[in-house]
Design an enzyme around this catalytic site. Structure first.
Site, PDB file in Angstrom:
ATOM      1  N   CYS A   2       0.845  -1.196   0.000  1.00 30.76           N
ATOM      2  CA  CYS A   2       0.000   0.000   0.000  1.00 30.76           C
ATOM      3  C   CYS A   2       0.881   1.246   0.000  1.00 30.76           C
ATOM      4  O   CYS A   2       1.993   1.236   0.512  1.00 30.76           O
ATOM      5  CB  CYS A   2      -0.930   0.083   1.203  1.00 30.76           C
ATOM      6  SG  CYS A   2      -2.001  -1.327   1.365  1.00 30.76           S
ATOM      7  N   ARG A  27       3.275  -0.012  -5.284  1.00 25.25           N
ATOM      8  CA  ARG A  27       3.111  -0.647  -3.971  1.00 25.25           C
ATOM      9  C   ARG A  27       1.793  -1.413  -3.857  1.00 25.25           C
ATOM     10  O   ARG A  27       1.507  -2.039  -2.837  1.00 25.25           O
ATOM     11  CB  ARG A  27       3.157   0.409  -2.858  1.00 25.25           C
ATOM     12  CG  ARG A  27       4.427   1.229  -2.864  1.00 25.25           C
ATOM     13  CD  ARG A  27       4.402   2.236  -1.750  1.00 25.25           C
ATOM     14  NE  ARG A  27       4.471   1.590  -0.457  1.00 25.25           N
ATOM     15  CZ  ARG A  27       5.574   1.238   0.158  1.00 25.25           C
ATOM     16  NH1 ARG A  27       6.731   1.488  -0.399  1.00 25.25           N
ATOM     17  NH2 ARG A  27       5.547   0.659   1.335  1.00 25.25           N
ATOM     18  N   TRP A  74      -2.889  -2.593  -1.672  1.00 22.88           N
ATOM     19  CA  TRP A  74      -2.642  -3.997  -2.006  1.00 22.88           C
ATOM     20  C   TRP A  74      -3.327  -4.781  -0.889  1.00 22.88           C
ATOM     21  O   TRP A  74      -2.900  -4.715   0.270  1.00 22.88           O
ATOM     22  CB  TRP A  74      -1.145  -4.279  -2.054  1.00 22.88           C
ATOM     23  CG  TRP A  74      -0.834  -5.639  -2.621  1.00 22.88           C
ATOM     24  CD1 TRP A  74      -0.726  -5.966  -3.935  1.00 22.88           C
ATOM     25  CD2 TRP A  74      -0.582  -6.844  -1.895  1.00 22.88           C
ATOM     26  NE1 TRP A  74      -0.440  -7.302  -4.082  1.00 22.88           N
ATOM     27  CE2 TRP A  74      -0.341  -7.868  -2.847  1.00 22.88           C
ATOM     28  CE3 TRP A  74      -0.546  -7.181  -0.542  1.00 22.88           C
ATOM     29  CZ2 TRP A  74      -0.068  -9.169  -2.477  1.00 22.88           C
ATOM     30  CZ3 TRP A  74      -0.272  -8.492  -0.178  1.00 22.88           C
ATOM     31  CH2 TRP A  74      -0.028  -9.470  -1.143  1.00 22.88           C
ATOM     32  N   ASN A  98      -0.894   1.776   5.958  1.00 26.57           N
ATOM     33  CA  ASN A  98      -0.023   0.843   5.253  1.00 26.57           C
ATOM     34  C   ASN A  98       0.551  -0.110   6.287  1.00 26.57           C
ATOM     35  O   ASN A  98       1.204   0.342   7.230  1.00 26.57           O
ATOM     36  CB  ASN A  98       1.100   1.618   4.555  1.00 26.57           C
ATOM     37  CG  ASN A  98       2.198   0.709   4.060  1.00 26.57           C
ATOM     38  OD1 ASN A  98       1.943  -0.430   3.689  1.00 26.57           O
ATOM     39  ND2 ASN A  98       3.424   1.183   4.069  1.00 26.57           N
ATOM     40  N   GLY A  99       0.293  -1.394   6.149  1.00 28.77           N
ATOM     41  CA  GLY A  99       0.841  -2.362   7.100  1.00 28.77           C
ATOM     42  C   GLY A  99      -0.229  -3.332   7.534  1.00 28.77           C
ATOM     43  O   GLY A  99      -1.248  -3.483   6.858  1.00 28.77           O
ATOM     44  N   GLU A 479      15.551 -16.698 -12.774  1.00 32.12           N
ATOM     45  CA  GLU A 479      15.133 -15.298 -12.919  1.00 32.12           C
ATOM     46  C   GLU A 479      14.378 -15.076 -14.245  1.00 32.12           C
ATOM     47  O   GLU A 479      13.372 -14.357 -14.281  1.00 32.12           O
ATOM     48  CB  GLU A 479      16.375 -14.393 -12.804  1.00 32.12           C
ATOM     49  CG  GLU A 479      16.174 -12.922 -13.147  1.00 32.12           C
ATOM     50  CD  GLU A 479      15.112 -12.189 -12.324  1.00 32.12           C
ATOM     51  OE1 GLU A 479      14.626 -12.736 -11.339  1.00 32.12           O
ATOM     52  OE2 GLU A 479      14.757 -11.069 -12.717  1.00 32.12           O
ATOM     53  N   LYS A 483      10.540 -13.683 -14.499  1.00 32.94           N
ATOM     54  CA  LYS A 483      10.151 -12.485 -15.267  1.00 32.94           C
ATOM     55  C   LYS A 483       8.983 -12.794 -16.173  1.00 32.94           C
ATOM     56  O   LYS A 483       8.029 -12.037 -16.259  1.00 32.94           O
ATOM     57  CB  LYS A 483      11.301 -11.987 -16.151  1.00 32.94           C
ATOM     58  CG  LYS A 483      12.360 -11.054 -15.672  1.00 32.94           C
ATOM     59  CD  LYS A 483      12.003  -9.807 -14.973  1.00 32.94           C
ATOM     60  CE  LYS A 483      11.532 -10.015 -13.592  1.00 32.94           C
ATOM     61  NZ  LYS A 483      12.241  -9.924 -12.439  1.00 32.94           N
ATOM     62  N   GLU A 486       5.771 -13.314 -14.174  1.00 34.77           N
ATOM     63  CA  GLU A 486       5.294 -12.058 -13.584  1.00 34.77           C
ATOM     64  C   GLU A 486       4.555 -11.189 -14.591  1.00 34.77           C
ATOM     65  O   GLU A 486       3.483 -10.680 -14.309  1.00 34.77           O
ATOM     66  CB  GLU A 486       6.483 -11.232 -13.063  1.00 34.77           C
ATOM     67  CG  GLU A 486       7.007 -11.660 -11.717  1.00 34.77           C
ATOM     68  CD  GLU A 486       8.166 -10.780 -11.273  1.00 34.77           C
ATOM     69  OE1 GLU A 486       8.108 -10.228 -10.178  1.00 34.77           O
ATOM     70  OE2 GLU A 486       9.143 -10.622 -12.033  1.00 34.77           O
ATOM     71  N   HIS A 502      15.029 -35.575 -14.562  1.00 32.36           N
ATOM     72  CA  HIS A 502      14.566 -36.226 -13.333  1.00 32.36           C
ATOM     73  C   HIS A 502      13.106 -35.871 -13.034  1.00 32.36           C
ATOM     74  O   HIS A 502      12.753 -35.623 -11.876  1.00 32.36           O
ATOM     75  CB  HIS A 502      15.483 -35.851 -12.169  1.00 32.36           C
ATOM     76  CG  HIS A 502      16.890 -36.297 -12.387  1.00 32.36           C
ATOM     77  ND1 HIS A 502      17.249 -37.627 -12.410  1.00 32.36           N
ATOM     78  CD2 HIS A 502      18.019 -35.598 -12.652  1.00 32.36           C
ATOM     79  CE1 HIS A 502      18.552 -37.730 -12.658  1.00 32.36           C
ATOM     80  NE2 HIS A 502      19.046 -36.509 -12.814  1.00 32.36           N
ATOM     81  N   LYS A 601       5.248  -4.183  -5.845  1.00 33.63           N
ATOM     82  CA  LYS A 601       6.703  -4.133  -5.910  1.00 33.63           C
ATOM     83  C   LYS A 601       7.332  -4.301  -4.541  1.00 33.63           C
ATOM     84  O   LYS A 601       8.389  -4.890  -4.389  1.00 33.63           O
ATOM     85  CB  LYS A 601       7.136  -2.803  -6.530  1.00 33.63           C
ATOM     86  CG  LYS A 601       8.627  -2.761  -6.761  1.00 33.63           C
ATOM     87  CD  LYS A 601       8.993  -1.898  -7.919  1.00 33.63           C
ATOM     88  CE  LYS A 601      10.454  -2.013  -8.233  1.00 33.63           C
ATOM     89  NZ  LYS A 601      10.785  -3.296  -8.861  1.00 33.63           N
TER      90      LYS A 601
HETATM   91  C1  G6P Z   1       8.173  -8.449  -4.802  1.00 32.77           C
HETATM   92  C2  G6P Z   1       8.443  -7.930  -6.205  1.00 32.77           C
HETATM   93  C3  G6P Z   1       9.678  -8.597  -6.788  1.00 32.77           C
HETATM   94  C4  G6P Z   1      10.865  -8.429  -5.844  1.00 32.77           C
HETATM   95  C5  G6P Z   1      10.560  -8.942  -4.441  1.00 32.77           C
HETATM   96  C6  G6P Z   1      11.647  -8.559  -3.448  1.00 32.77           C
HETATM   97  O1  G6P Z   1       7.718  -9.747  -4.849  1.00 32.77           O
HETATM   98  O2  G6P Z   1       7.320  -8.130  -7.023  1.00 32.77           O
HETATM   99  O3  G6P Z   1       9.980  -8.019  -8.031  1.00 32.77           O
HETATM  100  O4  G6P Z   1      11.954  -9.105  -6.352  1.00 32.77           O
HETATM  101  O5  G6P Z   1       9.341  -8.354  -3.971  1.00 32.77           O
HETATM  102  O6  G6P Z   1      11.651  -7.171  -3.283  1.00 32.77           O
HETATM  103  P1  G6P Z   1      12.885  -6.350  -2.738  1.00 32.77           P
HETATM  104  O7  G6P Z   1      12.399  -4.933  -2.693  1.00 32.77           O
HETATM  105  O8  G6P Z   1      13.186  -6.891  -1.370  1.00 32.77           O
HETATM  106  O9  G6P Z   1      14.013  -6.535  -3.676  1.00 32.77           O
END
Ligand code: G6P
Length: 606
Positions: A2, A27, A74, A98-99, A479, A483, A486, A502, A601
């Protein structure tokens, strides 16, 4: 999660808050809302969905105010709907939160027994009800806010607008909150992130936990900080705001994610400059003063994959054993932590709840803690014994790209410092040149984006994707798959190439795509693994070394890369091809690239 914003000042507060919320949408974007005063009454407008929905409503009414608070959500407690959106409003106050209030349920039951009625399913409304109860009992707003804050458990930040006076109040515990002022224009703001304040204030203030911030246009400093007992507080840090207004826009790019992918070569160059020749060298050498017997890396998401790349650096170059763990697992696993070991935490935001908890656990066990982090002044930054900033600038795209590259490279620089590579002129030159070469190769790769687009166009409708890599390319396979999941919402898995047989190979058929990440190392073995997939009719997209007909001939689509001289940095080179691939698949799928569904994020909840 949030994002919260509050503003008082000569400008139209509603517009200022909406602009701030727009920048905080990373956020969370389940709903958005604002609250302001009109004709002596508190007004609230809130709507499920992105800020555009809210703007649509506000466009129909005459909106002008000189104080306003707002929220982008969020969802944690309560489904996504208009009622659960913030602000929550009563006769006297409006609040945004927020929290998480961990004891919300028990507080709510207790208040309901006493006749309090709740409109929403949120924990946030519980705090508002507590404040209201205090006010009804005759307490002034300050003590209502502080006494109620003492009753709520968990990490939270609140911003409160009061009907009867012209201030905005804010306070927090282990959650991000920043205030900002412009003495020139008389604007004063509060927000979850300095980024929301860019272009509006010149000085920012980070209040400590349990410090009450009073934003007041009539006070000389525009802002005053108080302890919970009402005495003036000095527990805040102030600094000039260094985020440019330009970084808040996409420029000529259609998406922030693409802009951020293209920023990488420049950022790599300035990272090397900063740590090898510039002011960062001291911080780097200081971090290397503690030579650990063992490193515990904990992080989440993309940052955790950067941790896997760093593990490879530390183990191969420094021969220091590293345990890399997901922060969400680490904290509950009773990890074995011993003196002489260090905790290394990687995070873009520096606010990820699980990463913060892992850091706290290491600290409690007497370990030195170090952060590789993007946001200066974030909670992780403040809580660790030492920090290495990754200098990625603001990252807006929810799917992390440039932060990943910078995190991994900062890890490489740390390993160089530990290895004494930054004390010897010849070695300094080697490492600096290698970073420059990586930047150059990525520049070349980015010029060939259309080639990756063409491959993406051929395969984007496939049923699923396996990213495979061996050794140092394995983290990049993880990774790359992340991506794609996501931003393109397609099923993708990252696998160590040798492990596919396996089990997962059972999934291979002509509707599955293998993105084979083939570096110059273990080439023959990787080619054999690709053959195994080919033999089962899987489609092969290979990102591999130029002039290698073996791999090219078995691939359906081949993207040739120039690995020479990059050595241990080559995973970060190939990863840019993955980033572009995910981007183009998402473009063909028509998804919301910068704000993919269900994601945020900065994940400040467990
Ligand atoms: C969320 C984001 C990711 C990110 C992760 C860790 O899940 O969607 O893109 O890698 O948090 O975030 P940070 O700010 O700790 O790198």
């Amino acid at each position: 999660m949030c994002g919260i914003v509050g503003h008082i000042g000569p400008k139209n507060s509603i517009e200022v808050v909406l602009e701030g919320l727009k920048r905080l949408e990373y956020r969370g974007y389940d709903s958005a809302g604002v609250s302001f005063k009109k004709n002596g009454k508190i007004e609230v407008y809130k709507k499920a969905g992105k800020i555009e929905n809210l703007k649509g409503i506000l466009a129909k009414i005459e909106t002008n105010a000189n104080s306003c608070i707002g929220h982008t959500r969020w969802a944690t407690h309560g489904e996504v709907n208009d009622t659960n959106s913030h602000p929550h409003v009563s006769e006297n106050i409006a609040i945004v939160h927020n929290g998480i209030i961990e004891n919300a349920h028990s507080l709510k039951i207790e208040m309901m027994k006493n006749g309090v009625k709740f409109k929403s399913q949120t924990d946030s409304e519980v705090y508002m009800a507590l404040v209201n109860r205090e006010i009804e009992q005759g307490n002034d707003l300050f003590s209502a806010i502080t006494e109620s804050f003492k009753k709520v458990e968990g990490n939270s930040a609140f911003v409160i607008l009061n009907k009867n006076t012209n201030e905005i109040w804010a306070l927090k515990r282990a959650a991000p909150l920043v205030c900002g002022t412009s003495k020139k224009t008389g604007e004063v703001l509060v927000s979850s992130d300095p980024y929301a304040l860019a272009g509006m204030v010149d000085t920012i203030y980070f209040p400590g936990d349990n410090v009450v911030c009073k934003l007041d246009q009539n006070s000389e400093n525009l802002i005053t900080f108080f302890e919970m007992d009402g005495t003036v507080s000095q527990r805040f840090k102030s600094k000039p705001l260094e985020i440019s207004l330009e970084s808040t826009t996409k420029g000529t790019y259609p998406h922030f994610m693409l802009k951020e992918i293209y920023e990488q070569p420049g950022l790599i160059r300035s990272l090397a400059q900063h740590y090898v020749h510039g002011a960062g060298r001291e911080a780097l050498n200081a971090s290397a003063n503690i030579i650990p017997s063992h490193v515990h890396i904990a992080a989440c998401g993309t940052a955790s994959y950067a941790g896997l790349v760093i593990k490879e650096f530390f183990e191969r170059i420094n021969r220091i054993p590293v345990a890399n763990e997901l922060a969400s697992e680490f904290r509950y696993r009773e990890p074995i932590l011993r003196k002489g070991e260090i905790g290394l935490f990687i995070s873009q935001s520096g606010e990820t709840a699980d990463t913060l908890a892992a850091q706290e656990l290491c600290q409690e066990n007497g370990l030195k803690t170090l952060a590789i982090v993007n946001v200066e002044g974030s909670t992780l930054f403040r809580n660790c014994d030492a920090n290495l900033l990754i200098k990625a600038g603001v990252e807006i795209g929810v799917a992390s790209t440039k932060a990943f590259t910078q995190q991994a490279l900062t890890g490489r620089l740390m390993s160089a410092a530990l290895n004494g590579e930054l004390k010897d002129e010849r070695k300094i030159k080697i490492i600096f040149n290698k970073f420059s070469l990586l930047a150059e190769r990525i520049d070349e790769l980015l010029l060939r984006s259309e080639e990756i687009k063409a491959i993406a166009q051929k395969v984007f409708e496939s049923k699923g994707f396996f990213f495979t890599g061996r050794g140092k390319y394995f983290p990049i396979a993880l990774e790359g798959a992340l991506k794609l999941k996501e931003i393109a919402y397609v099923h993708a898995e990252g696998y160590a190439a040798g492990e596919l047989k396996h089990g997962p190979i059972a999934l291979i058929d002509n509707e599955m795509v293998n993105i084979a990440l083939v570096g110059p190392e273990l080439l023959d073995k990787t080619i054999s693994n690709v053959q195994e997939i080919k033999a089962r009719k899987g489609k092969i997209v290979a990102f591999g070394p130029e002039n290698n007909s073996d791999i090219e001939s078995i691939s359906d689509y081949y993207f040739a890369l120039k690995f020479e001289g990059l050595d241990e940095l080559s995973p970060l080179y190939i990863n840019v091809a993955n980033q572009l691939f995910a981007y183009w698949v998402a473009r063909f799928k028509g998804t919301d690239i910068d704000k993919p569904r269900n994601l945020a994020k900065s994940v400040t909840v467990e």
